[in-house]
Scaffold this active site. Structure first.
Site, PDB file in Angstrom:
ATOM      1  N   HIS A  30       5.732   6.032  -0.749  1.00 46.83           N
ATOM      2  CA  HIS A  30       6.493   4.833  -1.095  1.00 46.83           C
ATOM      3  C   HIS A  30       5.631   3.602  -0.818  1.00 46.83           C
ATOM      4  O   HIS A  30       4.613   3.712  -0.125  1.00 46.83           O
ATOM      5  CB  HIS A  30       7.770   4.754  -0.227  1.00 46.83           C
ATOM      6  CG  HIS A  30       7.440   4.616   1.234  1.00 46.83           C
ATOM      7  ND1 HIS A  30       7.154   5.710   2.035  1.00 46.83           N
ATOM      8  CD2 HIS A  30       7.279   3.527   2.022  1.00 46.83           C
ATOM      9  CE1 HIS A  30       6.861   5.301   3.257  1.00 46.83           C
ATOM     10  NE2 HIS A  30       6.916   3.970   3.274  1.00 46.83           N
ATOM     11  N   HIS A  89       0.861  -1.186   0.000  1.00 47.45           N
ATOM     12  CA  HIS A  89       0.000   0.000   0.000  1.00 47.45           C
ATOM     13  C   HIS A  89       0.901   1.240   0.000  1.00 47.45           C
ATOM     14  O   HIS A  89       2.111   1.120   0.243  1.00 47.45           O
ATOM     15  CB  HIS A  89      -0.898   0.008   1.248  1.00 47.45           C
ATOM     16  CG  HIS A  89      -0.091   0.079   2.506  1.00 47.45           C
ATOM     17  ND1 HIS A  89       0.333  -1.046   3.184  1.00 47.45           N
ATOM     18  CD2 HIS A  89       0.437   1.129   3.182  1.00 47.45           C
ATOM     19  CE1 HIS A  89       1.059  -0.682   4.218  1.00 47.45           C
ATOM     20  NE2 HIS A  89       1.151   0.631   4.238  1.00 47.45           N
TER      21      HIS A  89
END
Ligand code: 3AM
Length: 178
Positions: A120, A36
């Site tokens: 990220h 995620h």
């Protein structure tokens, strides 16, 4: 409950990321279903605060946008790697969404984050720092990694549970972008 707000990723993108997950000894690879992009870690809150955060997130109006993952890197020094990640190609709409979420959760009672947003996808967390030569080889091998562009049409609040088999993330509610 322990909450965080994140973007989920299409199956095809998660599959592509899972192919990066090898070649670093001494790390715990993130399970593909757990990939995620965290927008805001909230942490432990009571039910009332969770409801207030939900109401604040419901009020966010922001446009949908396209996103692309690009490159790999790590947090922490070469000798003290804290997390290995896939990067996100800069996208002003993502920063805009992050800023709206930050304001909303602070209005709902969360403490301000204060950290610069560094989007990220965490791929691995070291049990012990990987040998620098292995880390360099990993970065060189995957430096040109790119996902296909994908549409971000919603964001999600997750609760996280830490179990013996690693963390389990449950999607509690998703919020549509227009
Ligand atoms: O997207 P990533 O994997 O970097 O690192 C944790 C993960 O982010 C982060 O929240 C996401 C879901 O667990 N996280 C966990 N504890 C945290 C903390 N105390 C935290 N972020 C900031 N402070």
């Amino acid at each position: 409950m322990r909450l965080f707000v994140a973007l989920s990723l299409p199956d095809e993108v998660r599959l592509g990321l899972s192919h990066l997950c090898c070649g670093l000894p001494g790390v715990r690879w993130v399970a593909p279903e757990n990939f995620h992009i965290t927008l805001r870690f909230i942490g432990e809150v009571d039910g009332g605060t969770a409801d207030d955060i939900d109401a604040a997130l419901c009020g966010i109006r922001a446009p949908a946008f396209a996103l692309e993952l690009a490159g790999v890197g790590h947090f922490g020094d070469d000798s003290k790697v804290r997390a290995v990640w896939a990067g996100v190609r800069p996208q002003p709409a993502l920063q805009h969404l992050h800023d709206k979420i930050e304001s909303a959760v602070v209005r709902a009672g969360a403490r301000p984050d204060g950290q610069r947003f560094r989007p990220h996808v965490t791929l691995a967390r070291p049990n012990q720092p990987p040998p620098p030569s292995k880390m360099q080889a990993f970065l060189a091998q995957h430096g040109l990694y790119r996902s296909r562009p994908f549409d971000v049409t919603h964001f999600t609040i997750y609760s996280s549970f830490i179990g013996g088999e690693g963390p389990y993330y449950r999607a509690e509610c998703s919020y549509e972008l227009s």
